[in-house]
Design a protein around this motif. Structure first.
Motif, short mmCIF file in Angstrom:
data_model
loop_
_atom_site.label_atom_id
_atom_site.label_comp_id
_atom_site.label_asym_id
_atom_site.label_seq_id
_atom_site.Cartn_x
_atom_site.Cartn_y
_atom_site.Cartn_z
N LEU A 76 51.46 -69.09 -3.45
CA LEU A 76 51.46 -68.95 -1.83
C LEU A 76 52.68 -69.24 -1.27
O LEU A 76 53.17 -68.54 -0.34
N GLY A 77 53.30 -70.28 -1.64
CA GLY A 77 54.66 -70.73 -0.86
C GLY A 77 55.66 -69.58 -0.91
O GLY A 77 56.26 -69.18 0.02
N LEU A 78 55.94 -68.92 -2.23
CA LEU A 78 56.65 -67.80 -2.47
C LEU A 78 56.32 -66.60 -1.78
O LEU A 78 56.99 -65.78 -1.16
N GLY A 79 55.05 -66.37 -1.63
CA GLY A 79 54.40 -64.92 -1.09
C GLY A 79 54.60 -65.06 0.44
O GLY A 79 55.03 -64.17 1.04
N THR A 80 54.30 -66.23 1.12
CA THR A 80 54.48 -66.34 2.58
C THR A 80 55.81 -66.16 2.88
O THR A 80 56.16 -65.63 4.09
N LEU A 81 56.64 -66.75 2.20
CA LEU A 81 58.06 -66.71 2.60
C LEU A 81 58.66 -65.35 2.27
O LEU A 81 59.41 -64.98 2.98
N THR A 82 58.23 -64.44 1.22
CA THR A 82 58.71 -63.44 1.20
C THR A 82 58.40 -62.36 2.38
O THR A 82 59.23 -61.74 2.82
N LEU A 83 57.09 -62.67 2.66
CA LEU A 83 56.62 -61.66 3.75
C LEU A 83 57.38 -62.05 4.96
O LEU A 83 57.59 -61.07 5.78
N ALA A 84 57.61 -63.43 5.08
CA ALA A 84 58.26 -63.68 6.40
C ALA A 84 59.81 -63.03 6.39
O ALA A 84 60.21 -62.61 7.55
N ILE A 85 60.38 -63.07 5.17
CA ILE A 85 61.67 -62.75 5.22
C ILE A 85 61.74 -61.19 5.25
O ILE A 85 62.33 -60.62 6.13
N ALA A 86 60.57 -60.58 5.03
CA ALA A 86 60.37 -59.16 4.80
C ALA A 86 60.35 -58.72 6.26
O ALA A 86 60.91 -57.64 6.71
N TYR A 87 59.39 -59.47 6.89
CA TYR A 87 59.19 -59.14 8.60
C TYR A 87 60.48 -59.32 9.19
O TYR A 87 60.67 -58.34 10.21
N LEU A 88 61.16 -60.44 9.21
CA LEU A 88 62.32 -60.45 9.87
C LEU A 88 63.57 -59.55 9.55
O LEU A 88 64.05 -59.19 10.75
N LYS A 89 63.38 -59.11 8.59
CA LYS A 89 64.42 -57.97 8.08
C LYS A 89 63.97 -56.36 8.69
O LYS A 89 64.63 -55.94 9.43
N TYR A 90 62.52 -56.33 8.44
CA TYR A 90 61.94 -55.06 9.23
C TYR A 90 62.30 -54.90 10.64
O TYR A 90 62.36 -53.95 11.28
N SER A 91 61.83 -56.08 11.23
CA SER A 91 62.06 -56.04 12.61
C SER A 91 63.39 -56.53 13.34
O SER A 91 63.44 -56.54 14.72
N ASP A 92 64.56 -56.53 12.28
CA ASP A 92 65.81 -56.63 13.16
C ASP A 92 65.79 -58.03 13.83
O ASP A 92 66.87 -58.14 14.43
N ARG A 93 65.35 -58.96 13.04
CA ARG A 93 65.41 -60.46 13.50
C ARG A 93 66.01 -61.15 12.44
O ARG A 93 66.10 -60.72 11.20
N ASP A 94 66.54 -62.16 13.08
CA ASP A 94 67.18 -63.14 12.13
C ASP A 94 66.47 -64.68 12.02
O ASP A 94 65.49 -64.82 12.68
N TRP A 95 67.14 -65.74 11.38
CA TRP A 95 66.39 -66.85 11.09
C TRP A 95 66.15 -67.69 12.55
O TRP A 95 65.53 -68.49 12.50
N SER A 96 66.72 -67.16 13.66
CA SER A 96 66.93 -68.03 14.80
C SER A 96 65.29 -67.66 15.39
O SER A 96 65.04 -68.39 16.24
N PHE A 97 64.56 -66.72 14.85
CA PHE A 97 63.27 -66.56 15.08
C PHE A 97 62.25 -67.60 14.66
O PHE A 97 61.14 -67.83 15.17
N VAL A 98 62.86 -68.20 13.60
CA VAL A 98 61.86 -69.23 12.95
C VAL A 98 62.03 -70.56 13.94
O VAL A 98 63.21 -71.18 14.01
N ASP A 99 60.96 -71.12 14.43
CA ASP A 99 61.07 -72.35 15.26
C ASP A 99 60.98 -73.61 14.31
O ASP A 99 60.06 -74.32 14.32
N LEU A 100 62.31 -73.78 13.83
CA LEU A 100 62.45 -74.89 12.93
C LEU A 100 63.31 -75.78 13.37
O LEU A 100 64.54 -75.57 13.50
N ARG A 101 63.08 -77.21 13.83
CA ARG A 101 63.84 -78.14 14.44
C ARG A 101 63.43 -79.57 14.00
O ARG A 101 62.23 -79.62 13.59
N VAL A 102 64.46 -80.35 14.24
CA VAL A 102 63.84 -81.70 14.22
C VAL A 102 63.13 -82.10 14.96
O VAL A 102 63.19 -81.98 16.16
N PRO A 103 61.78 -82.85 14.66
CA PRO A 103 60.58 -83.02 15.58
C PRO A 103 61.27 -84.06 16.64
O PRO A 103 61.69 -85.01 16.43
N THR A 104 60.64 -83.92 17.95
CA THR A 104 61.11 -84.78 18.86
C THR A 104 59.84 -85.79 19.22
O THR A 104 58.88 -85.54 18.32
N LEU A 105 59.97 -86.82 19.90
CA LEU A 105 58.71 -87.78 20.21
C LEU A 105 57.66 -86.99 20.60
O LEU A 105 56.26 -87.23 20.22
#
Length: 276
Positions: A76-105
């Motif tokens: 499941l983890g590999l599958g969802t990651l694969t699809l996410a990467i494929a979508y980013l590449k297909y839609s000409d996006r990069d990893w900045s599209f992923v909302d991943l940051r250190v949590p605030t309070l």
């Protein structure tokens, strides 16, 4: 301005096109539904590859046992990651599209509050189902644990937090829901992404309980997905719904294991793995 329509940088979120036809809407929903459902065959491919590799290392073992469950979650983890990467590449996006940051309070507050809301939502929708005299279908994993070895649930407790929650939230919230912001309002995007998420679980809950029970289970999943989608829309940090999702599943697996092993502690979630 409603802060639900503003991203964390203070800029307004993308608005839906001013002239959206029914055909455009249907095409958009279909496209992202196909992306969501693509996780099923991709997961199967990874399962086969990992299972064959594991057999070479450990020898033959039962696919529905603890090792098989670990392989399923890793797939499941590999599958969802694969699809996410494929979508980013297909839609000409990069990893900045992923909302991943250190949590605030604020994020931590939403994580704790969202988890409580998720539990309350589960209680509310299941209570309504009971009042209506309906039943829910049992997830295939729960069925296997009940009929076989409850120990297969144990590795799923930490894996819920490490893989299941992050993997599914990355694909269904950060990729699908966020992409829908350019076609729908945020509320509409949350609803559509939640519906796709619920429908993708049909194979897991089609365990012979009947269409009414299956529909009830999908309704539960849809309501809980609305909470996850709403929290993600508010925080724009995928770690927050990933934690809520993973913690909920971990609690469900743990309480079911306790119940199946006849421990004195009562399980509140013995009959349903709502978000696996």
């Amino acid at each position: 301005m409603d802060d639900s329509l503003v991203d964390r940088t203070g800029s307004p979120s993308p608005s839906p096109p001013s002239k959206v036809t029914a055909a455009m809407t249907a095409k958009t929903v279909l496209r992202f539904a196909l992306l969501g459902f693509a996780s099923l065959p991709v997961l199967v491919v990874y399962q086969l590859v990992l299972y064959m590799g594991a057999v070479l290392v450990f020898g033959q073992f039962e696919p529905t046992g603890p090792k098989g469950q670990i392989i399923s979650v890793l797939s499941l983890g590999l599958g969802t990651l694969t699809l996410a990467i494929a979508y980013l590449k297909y839609s000409d996006r990069d990893w900045s599209f992923v909302d991943l940051r250190v949590p605030t309070l604020r994020d931590v507050g939403w994580a704790v509050g969202g988890f409580v809301i998720l539990l309350l939502g589960f209680i509310a929708i299941t209570s309504l189902i009971n009042v209506l005299g309906l039943s829910t279908a049992q997830h295939s994993t729960a069925q296997q644990a009940q009929q076989g070895d409850p120990a297969l649930l144990l590795p799923l407790i930490p894996l819920s937090l490490l893989i299941i929650g992050p993997g599914e939230e990355l694909l269904y919230r950060n990729v699908i829901q966020k992409s829908l912001y350019t076609h729908f309002s945020k509320v509409g995007a949350v609803a559509v992404a939640s519906a796709i998420f619920a429908l993708v679980h049909i194979p897991a809950y089609a365990t012979g309980s009947g269409p009414a029970a299956l529909a009830s289970s999908l309704a539960v999943i849809f309501v809980l997905a609305l909470v996850l989608g709403g929290v993600y829309a508010r925080t724009e940090n995928v770690l927050v719904p990933a934690f809520i999702h993973g913690a909920y599943n971990a609690l469900a697996f743990a309480s079911s294991y306790v119940d199946l092993t006849n421990n004195a502690v009562e399980s509140a979630f013995v009959t349903l793995f709502a978000l696996v």
